[in-house]
Design a protein around this motif. Structure first.
Motif, PDB file in Angstrom:
ATOM      1  N   SER A 124       0.824  -1.214   0.000  1.00  0.00           N
ATOM      2  CA  SER A 124       0.000   0.000   0.000  1.00  0.00           C
ATOM      3  C   SER A 124       0.856   1.261   0.000  1.00  0.00           C
ATOM      4  CB  SER A 124      -0.929   0.012   1.213  1.00  0.00           C
ATOM      5  OG  SER A 124      -0.177   0.060   2.425  1.00  0.00           O
TER       6      SER A 124
ATOM      7  N   GLU B 290       0.906   0.913  -9.368  1.00  0.00           N
ATOM      8  CA  GLU B 290      -0.088  -0.127  -9.643  1.00  0.00           C
ATOM      9  C   GLU B 290       0.570  -1.508  -9.540  1.00  0.00           C
ATOM     10  OE1 GLU B 290      -3.325  -1.432 -13.065  1.00  0.00           O
ATOM     11  OE2 GLU B 290      -1.996   0.283 -13.392  1.00  0.00           O
ATOM     12  N   LEU B 291      -0.094  -2.402  -8.807  1.00  0.00           N
ATOM     13  CA  LEU B 291       0.436  -3.743  -8.592  1.00  0.00           C
ATOM     14  C   LEU B 291       0.122  -4.639  -9.780  1.00  0.00           C
ATOM     15  CD1 LEU B 291      -0.641  -4.225  -4.854  1.00  0.00           C
ATOM     16  CD2 LEU B 291       1.642  -3.658  -5.705  1.00  0.00           C
TER      17      LEU B 291
ATOM     18  N   THR C  34      -0.944 -10.220  -8.450  1.00  0.00           N
ATOM     19  CA  THR C  34      -0.844  -9.820  -7.036  1.00  0.00           C
ATOM     20  C   THR C  34      -2.158  -9.230  -6.552  1.00  0.00           C
ATOM     21  OG1 THR C  34       1.516  -9.359  -7.340  1.00  0.00           O
ATOM     22  CG2 THR C  34       0.460  -8.423  -5.387  1.00  0.00           C
ATOM     23  N   GLN C  35      -2.801  -8.424  -7.396  1.00  0.00           N
ATOM     24  CA  GLN C  35      -4.096  -7.842  -7.030  1.00  0.00           C
ATOM     25  C   GLN C  35      -5.137  -8.934  -6.813  1.00  0.00           C
ATOM     26  OE1 GLN C  35      -5.476  -4.677  -9.575  1.00  0.00           O
ATOM     27  NE2 GLN C  35      -3.383  -3.892  -9.898  1.00  0.00           N
TER      28      GLN C  35
ATOM     29  N   HIS D 253      -7.046  -9.583  -3.281  1.00  0.00           N
ATOM     30  CA  HIS D 253      -8.512  -9.582  -3.220  1.00  0.00           C
ATOM     31  C   HIS D 253      -9.029 -10.902  -2.661  1.00  0.00           C
ATOM     32  CE1 HIS D 253     -12.656  -8.683  -4.247  1.00  0.00           C
ATOM     33  NE2 HIS D 253     -12.727  -9.816  -4.941  1.00  0.00           N
TER      34      HIS D 253
END
Length: 405
Positions: free
Chosen positions: A201, A206-207, A211-212, A216
């Motif tokens: 964070s 932008e990841l 990974t996002q 999630h």
């Protein structure tokens, strides 16, 4: 209105006719009844009291099928050695490690000593001794060859339990490993991934999409983990209950399981082994073929084969030879059909079926070993993808950051 008499386990101590000290346990409604029973057996009880209960409840140790097989083998050995039936029970009970099993043996001894038959005493425990077991014991009592019959039953139970153990080994190994993999993945998603999320964070960039997705997924598992766990348990219980209650569902599951690669072959070979072993045991005991096929159907372990065997039994009852009915069903391999035909022609059907059982038991053993060898690299790959994938997803932004710098 009839009153229900509860049975309590009593511990007694007394002397037999020779003056020897005798100790033991016996179930009955009261100490007076226990003393009367012991007196009929030639034992004068000096002390009869209720068996003390464990301080913290300690539930009884369950009786496993292998305990029953061991009991049968020991009884057969005792009787072949010329030991009287009632005394055989006492010797077996003394050598049993499971106290629940020892209590059961003593209960059977008391019923037999009171004048009931061995099979009658066994039928009081239907969860432990099925109809096939009781019918064979009854046939042995009526024919005067109880020790021989017990030996056959012991062999049957031992072989059957060994076969079940092999199948459980084949099925439980991959299930247990996958379960461990799911648990480890869940722990990583709940405990490890959030720590990386806090670090990411602060990146301000932008990841990667992978990974996002993992982050999630971690948020979903953290928020809904309890409901996910309840859902998994409920699904398992619902599946188990549906298989017990719904014949159609059980048929669909059994039919599908036979089509699975390797596993289906193991289940098919195990049914053939049980068919040969059960029919050989019952037929050699003098049970009529029609009745023997009824027992075989119940012991098949698969509803598809159970229905096929019931249909074969109906055809045999009309006068059709067993090997012809087996071939017409299209469910049984040519080896079993041919061995059955040879057995019927030579009058040695039980011997041929016993050889069939040995052949397919060895086949199951070989298939289980092959399945284990094939699954080990596959399971390692699954573990690598699950755990390694999570780790790659977490370190991917760090690698990209290093490349930018």
């Amino acid at each position: 209105m009839a009153t229900t008499v509860t049975s309590t386990t009593f511990v007694y101590k007394g002397q037999d006719k020779k003056g020897n000290i005798v100790k033991g346990e016996m179930a009955g409604p009261s100490s007076a009844v226990i003393k009367a029973k012991l007196l009929k057996q030639g034992i004068r009880a000096n002390n009869v009291r209720k068996k003390p209960q464990p301080l913290f409840g300690g539930g009884k140790k369950p009786i496993k099928p292998m305990d029953i097989a061991m009991f049968t083998r020991q009884m057969a050995t005792m009787m072949k050695a010329g030991v009287p039936l009632v005394q055989s029970f006492e010797i077996v009970a003394d050598g049993v490690e499971n106290p629940t099993m020892a209590e059961l043996v003593l209960q059977i001894r008391d019923d037999v000593a009171a004048g009931g038959g061995f099979a009658v005493a066994l039928r009081k425990h239907p969860r432990l001794f099925d109809d096939l077991f009781c019918n064979l014991v009854e046939a042995g009592e009526q024919s005067g060859s109880l020790e021989t019959m017990l030996d056959r039953i012991a062999t049957y139970k031992e072989k059957t339990e060994q076969l079940k153990a092999k199948i459980k080994k084949a099925l439980s190994y991959p299930i247990s490993v996958v379960a461990v993999a799911v648990v480890v993945t869940g722990i990583l998603l709940v405990k490890v991934v959030p720590q990386f999320g806090e670090t990411f964070s602060n990146f301000g960039a932008e990841l990667p999409a992978f990974t996002q997705f993992v982050l999630h997924l971690s948020e979903v598992v953290q928020e809904w983990w309890f409901y996910i766990l309840v859902g998994i348990i409920a699904s398992f219980m619902a599946f188990k209950e549906a298989k017990i209650r719904s014949k159609g569902f059980r048929r669909a599951v059994d039919k599908y399981s036979l089509t699975l690669p390797i596993v289906g072959g193991i289940l098919h070979q195990s049914v053939m082994a049980r068919f040969g072993r059960t029919l050989a045991t019952t037929f050699s005991a003098g049970v009529p073929l029609i009745d023997a096929l009824t027992s075989v159907a119940g012991a098949s372990g698969n509803i598809i084969y159970e229905e096929a065997i019931i249909k074969i039994r109906e055809e045999v009852s009309t006068g059709i030879q067993l090997n012809v009915a087996l071939k017409a069903s299209g469910m049984f391999p040519s080896l079993l059909v041919q061995m059955t035909a040879i057995g019927e022609e030579s009058g040695a059907l039980d011997e041929m079926l016993d050889k069939v059982a040995v052949f397919y038991e060895e086949a199951v053993d070989n298939l289980v070993d092959s399945l284990t060898s094939l699954l080990e690299p596959l399971i390692m790959s699954v573990l690598g993808v699950l755990v390694g994938g999570l780790m790659i997803a977490m370190y991917l932004p760090i690698f990209q950051l290093g490349a930018i710098v």
